[in-house]
Design a protein around this motif. Structure first.
Motif, PDB file in Angstrom:
ATOM      1  N   LEU A   1       0.853  -1.299  -0.037  1.00 21.69           N
ATOM      2  CA  LEU A   1       0.035   0.123   0.047  1.00 21.69           C
ATOM      3  C   LEU A   1       0.879   1.184   0.067  1.00 21.69           C
ATOM      4  N   SER A   2       1.989   1.302   0.528  1.00 20.61           N
ATOM      5  CA  SER A   2       2.864   2.128   0.685  1.00 20.61           C
ATOM      6  C   SER A   2       3.325   2.579  -0.547  1.00 20.61           C
TER       7      SER A   2
ATOM      8  N   GLY B   1       2.057  10.282   0.342  1.00 15.74           N
ATOM      9  CA  GLY B   1       1.748   8.774   0.008  1.00 15.74           C
ATOM     10  C   GLY B   1       2.333   7.892   1.180  1.00 15.74           C
ATOM     11  N   LYS B   2       3.262   8.457   1.759  1.00 16.43           N
ATOM     12  CA  LYS B   2       3.757   7.759   2.978  1.00 16.43           C
ATOM     13  C   LYS B   2       3.010   7.871   4.280  1.00 16.43           C
ATOM     14  N   ARG B   3       2.220   8.627   4.084  1.00 14.11           N
ATOM     15  CA  ARG B   3       1.195   8.717   5.379  1.00 14.11           C
ATOM     16  C   ARG B   3       0.115   7.755   5.363  1.00 14.11           C
ATOM     17  N   VAL B   4      -0.344   7.418   3.997  1.00 13.85           N
ATOM     18  CA  VAL B   4      -1.403   6.569   4.046  1.00 13.85           C
ATOM     19  C   VAL B   4      -1.556   5.210   4.892  1.00 13.85           C
ATOM     20  N   PRO B   5      -0.211   4.272   4.900  1.00 20.46           N
ATOM     21  CA  PRO B   5      -0.145   3.118   5.543  1.00 20.46           C
ATOM     22  C   PRO B   5      -0.150   3.588   6.960  1.00 20.46           C
TER      23      PRO B   5
ATOM     24  N   LYS C   1       1.059   7.197  -6.191  1.00 19.06           N
ATOM     25  CA  LYS C   1       0.045   7.758  -6.992  1.00 19.06           C
ATOM     26  C   LYS C   1      -0.195   9.078  -6.203  1.00 19.06           C
ATOM     27  N   LEU C   2       0.320   9.283  -5.160  1.00 20.75           N
ATOM     28  CA  LEU C   2      -0.113  10.542  -4.279  1.00 20.75           C
ATOM     29  C   LEU C   2       1.048  11.494  -4.075  1.00 20.75           C
TER      30      LEU C   2
ATOM     31  N   LYS D   1       2.404   1.786  -3.288  1.00 17.43           N
ATOM     32  CA  LYS D   1       1.272   2.367  -4.358  1.00 17.43           C
ATOM     33  C   LYS D   1       1.038   3.672  -3.989  1.00 17.43           C
ATOM     34  N   SER D   2       0.755   3.896  -2.877  1.00 13.37           N
ATOM     35  CA  SER D   2       0.286   5.635  -2.481  1.00 13.37           C
ATOM     36  C   SER D   2       1.268   6.570  -2.595  1.00 13.37           C
ATOM     37  N   ARG D   3       2.593   5.934  -2.532  1.00  7.13           N
ATOM     38  CA  ARG D   3       3.675   6.885  -2.806  1.00  7.13           C
ATOM     39  C   ARG D   3       3.460   7.229  -4.468  1.00  7.13           C
TER      40      ARG D   3
END
Lengths: 354, 530
Positions: free
Chosen positions: B332-333, B345-349, B339-340, B335-337
């Motif tokens: 998830l990390s 992105g690093k905050r999402v997980p 995309k975001l 992917k989110s990095r």
């Protein structure tokens, strides 16, 4: 080492003294307002041996005057009475009385037969707190405790009364150690009048049978008296309320008959005693006033002398001296209440709590 | 058996005397017996649950530990026979076997916790959803017993199992010793959630009577009783009055209620923990501290490092870190990095892990939406606080207040107010009512609510409030002194007469001003229900 031991002993002494002081301060004194809580302990101050001891609730301690019995019949008597005294409490008071002295007769008022279970903590306290520690007190506590009560709170009353810290008043300091007498050999005097009007009839009950527990203690009381050669006299005071049902009365008649006891229902003897419910009660028929109590005492005194051979002990120096003191207090209290009635319309002093 | 009941004091006295009369080797078996007796007195049926948890975790941990040791021993002697990839595969195969045992035990025990505590909550929610869709036939609620302290001992056991699985320590060899670790009676009802590696250091040791240890333990117990009986149980009356009548007690009353509850909860919970730690201490056993003056915290994060510490570290160690480090979060990390962007992105997980932790923290406290929303409320506040960090830094670069007494005081007051507001979810019947009452603080305030008569109508007299106020001052005073070290240690250095006055004074104050006995309804410790 010695210094350390002394320090420990001193600490313990200070700690125990502090606890004792706090307990004495916080205990209710019952010196004004509700006086009934102080009555049980007064018994121990009477040094004489009694021929008749009355044991029971307000139907005895407000309806019989031991002073009148002494003055008119020479009967040396005491009422070990307390508010809503339950039969097991009466039993343990009788047990203690017989251990301390040997009366010719114990008179027990049977109204408490209607209670089969512990009732009210406040009333328990008023009966039990005043008792000296003995197996009788332990028995009375165990038989009386409601679900909310704990035995340890009787052993250490501060655990029960600690919350009185915010209700302390002058009485708590004035009567920290010594108390005034509030009764006259157990009699609670009232001279005022409130006619008995509209006394309610008893409501029908689903079950008129007295409970097993009440009978258990009545049997114990009967056995106690028989084993110790003390005459047990069962009475029902003549007060109109709480209502005394015929079915209850019959059970007492049957019990007395089967156990060879005397049972006197004074409700049936109102005319013989000359009770006038317009003048002889101070609370509309619940209790007798002084006039009513003296009328009942007059009748009962005759019964005790004639049927139970209770001796006239007037002339015994020690007793005469004791009763003179009680009589003086009795007359003073009569005068005080009468004056208050004239001045304030009530027997209470204006600065009394109640 | 309430900690504040005469029965408990009698039980404690008996345990204490027997404990020190017994030979050292018999002390821990006796404590096990006493702990089971304590649980038996509460409800004999509870014994089945705690026994199942103890036995299953003991054997699972033992099996994992034995397998681990056997494999490690075998592997040491044979690793040269295998290539690197083969060795990896062998280790993975071994870990997989251990994982099966671990998961089976974990699911069984968390299943018991879930069924006993959350079945009716689940049914209520299903029924609510069904009625939304027009169904009139709801599922009937089931009559389940919730064993006392199940959340505490289950978490403590699971912590032990996870530690063994992760190889932090070996499993305990003796079932009965392990049984004592799970059931040790002082901490059974409201924690702390001890770690095996901490508690076992002193739990099984032989302890000879030592006056200093015993007196320190008794002093801690007395302090706990003071907090619980003089402060918590007295102010409880006003809290209950405010909660019970929301039509009357809104506006400023709701604010006062939140403040009163903050005081009550602190005095109640820390008082209970003081009794727990003190009881253990009288027997020479060291139980982990659970609070470090939390109301002196300057922000929510710090607050949670100082309030119910053992629960916080449990969730951090056994939920937050494993989730954060899981393969799913790694993916998830990435992917989110992608995309975001790196910064967001690093905050999402991290936020997702925190969300899960606070959700479980909430539901651990109780099977109701109030607790879930309370947990998520904490999550939101912490996240906002983190996101505002750049703003704080900018603010402090412009306004030089950081480090001043005024700013520190502001931070402390702010933290108390935020935490007290969140705790309103503990008090009111449901979530909408809690929001309504919180809103009323700002919308329904009236000067007439400040009258003394309004507060004396809540079942407390002016004297009661005075006692609570003085008690609170003593609490604050003790906390201030505590910042420079143990208060008991400091008192121990004073002369004997002064020590006597302090401890005897505290004893008499508790005895006289405590809210206990007839006329007061015996109040369970708040955390017992968890």
């Amino acid at each position: 080492m010695l210094k350390k031991s002394l320090a420990v002993i001193l600490s313990i002494a200070v700690a125990v003294s502090g606890l004792w002081f706090a307990t004495k301060l916080l205990e209710p004194k019952y010196m004004s307002g509700i006086l009934e809580g102080a009555m049980i302990s007064e018994y121990y101050d009477d040094p004489t041996d009694h021929n008749v001891v009355f044991i029971g609730d307000c139907e005895l301690y407000e309806n019989i005057s031991p002073v009148y019995l002494w003055n008119n019949y020479g009967i040396n008597s005491y009422i070990r009475g307390s508010a809503q005294q339950l039969i097991w409490q009466s039993y343990y008071l009788a047990e203690e009385t017989i251990r301390l002295e040997h009366p010719d007769a114990i008179v027990f008022n049977v109204l408490s037969m209607k209670y089969n279970e512990p009732q009210n903590e406040a009333y328990n306290r008023m009966t039990i707190d005043g008792m000296r520690w003995s197996s009788s007190k332990v028995g009375s506590i165990n038989a009386s405790m409601t679900d909310e009560e704990n035995f340890i709170e009787y052993v250490f009353p501060i655990l029960r009364y600690h919350s009185r810290w915010s209700d302390l008043n002058a009485d708590d300091w004035d009567y920290l150690v010594n108390r005034d007498k509030v009764s006259f050999n157990g009699y609670y005097m009232r001279v005022d009048e409130k006619p008995a009007e509209d006394v309610p009839e008893g409501r029908p009950l689903t079950d008129y049978q007295f409970g097993d527990n009440a009978y258990y203690y009545l049997d114990k009381l009967t056995k106690l008296c028989k084993d110790n050669d003390v005459e047990l006299i069962l009475v029902k005071a003549p007060t109109l309320y709480p209502y005394w049902y015929d079915e209850w009365d019959q059970q007492m008649i049957d019990y007395a008959k089967s156990n060879d006891l005397t049972y006197i229902n004074f409700l049936n003897l109102q005319d013989e005693m000359g009770l006038d419910w317009n003048k002889d009660t101070y609370d509309g028929g619940l209790h007798l006033n002084l006039s009513g109590a003296e009328k009942m005492s007059d009748y009962f005194g005759k019964v005790l002398v004639e049927e139970f051979n209770i001796p006239d002990r007037r002339g015994e120096a020690e007793l005469d001296s004791y009763w003179n003191t009680v009589n003086d207090r009795y007359e003073l209290e009569k005068e005080r209440q009468t004056n208050n009635l004239e001045l304030y319309g009530t027997v209470h002093d204006p600065d009394e709590n109640k | 058996m309430l900690f504040t009941s005469y029965e408990f004091i009698g039980f404690l006295l008996a345990v204490f005397v027997i404990y020190y009369l017994l030979p050292g080797k018999m002390q821990w078996p006796f404590l096990l017996l006493a702990s089971y007796a304590f649980y038996f007195i509460a409800d004999p049926r509870y014994l089945i649950f705690i026994a199942v948890t103890s036995v299953t975790t003991f054997f699972a941990a033992k099996a994992i530990s034995d397998k681990k040791i056997a494999f490690d021993t075998w592997f040491k002697g044979h690793k040269k026979e295998y290539e690197k990839e083969e060795r990896k595969a062998l280790k993975a195969a071994e870990k997989s076997k251990e994982k099966k045992i671990f998961l089976a035990c974990l699911l069984l025990n968390l299943g018991i916790l879930a069924v006993t505590k959350y079945t009716n909550f689940t049914i209520a929610n299903i029924n609510s959803i069904m009625s939304t869709f027009g169904s009139e036939n709801g599922i009937s609620f089931v009559d389940l017993i919730i064993p006392m302290g199940i959340s505490f001992y289950t978490f403590q056991s699971m912590g032990y199992l996870i530690d063994v699985y992760n190889g932090k320590h070996e499993a305990q060899d003796n079932l009965f010793k392990y049984g004592l670790f799970v059931s040790f009676f002082p901490q059974l009802v409201q924690g702390p959630i001890s770690r095996y590696s901490d508690l076992s250091k002193t739990l099984y040791e032989e302890h000879r009577f030592n006056w200093r240890t015993v007196s320190f333990g008794l002093e801690r117990i007395l302090w706990g009783f003071f907090k619980k009986l003089v402060i918590a149980d007295r102010i409880l009356v006003a809290v209950q009055a405010i909660i019970a009548d929301t039509d009357t007690y809104n506006g400023f009353y709701a604010f006062a209620g939140a403040m009163f509850y903050a005081l009550e909860l602190y005095a109640d919970f820390t008082g209970g923990i003081d009794i727990t730690i003190g009881v253990a201490e009288t027997m020479g056993i060291k139980v982990t501290e659970n609070f470090i003056r939390p109301y002196f915290s300057k922000n929510i994060k710090e607050y949670w490092n100082r309030w119910h510490i053992t629960m916080g570290t449990w969730f951090t160690d056994y939920i937050f870190y494993p989730i954060s480090a899981s393969q799913f979060m790694m993916k998830l990390s990435k992917k989110s990095r992608a995309k975001l962007g790196n910064n967001l992105g690093k905050r999402v997980p991290v936020y997702l892990s925190s969300f899960i932790v606070w959700f479980t923290t909430g539901i651990w406290h109780g099977a109701s939406w109030n607790f879930i929303v309370w947990g998520l409320g904490n999550f939101v506040v912490i996240m906002i606080s983190q996101e505002l960090d750049p703003f704080y830094r900018w603010f402090h670069s412009k306004v030089k207040v950081a480090g001043t007494f005024g700013w520190k005081l502001f931070q402390v007051v702010r933290t108390v107010l935020i935490m007290s507001s969140l705790r309103m979810f503990d008090c009111y019947r449901d979530v909408p009512l809690t929001f309504k009452m919180f809103g009323s603080i700002f919308t329904d305030f009236s000067p007439s609510q400040l009258k003394v008569e309004a507060f004396t109508g809540m079942g407390l007299t002016v004297y009661d409030y005075a006692v609570v106020f003085v008690g609170m001052l003593i609490l604050v005073g003790v906390s201030l002194v505590q910042r420079s070290g143990s208060v008991r240690e400091k008192i121990a250095t004073l002369s004997a007469p002064i020590r006597f006055v302090i401890w005897y004074g505290l004893f008499m104050a508790t005895l006289i001003f405590g809210a206990y006995g007839i006329g007061y309804s015996a109040s369970q410790f708040i955390y017992n229900q968890f």
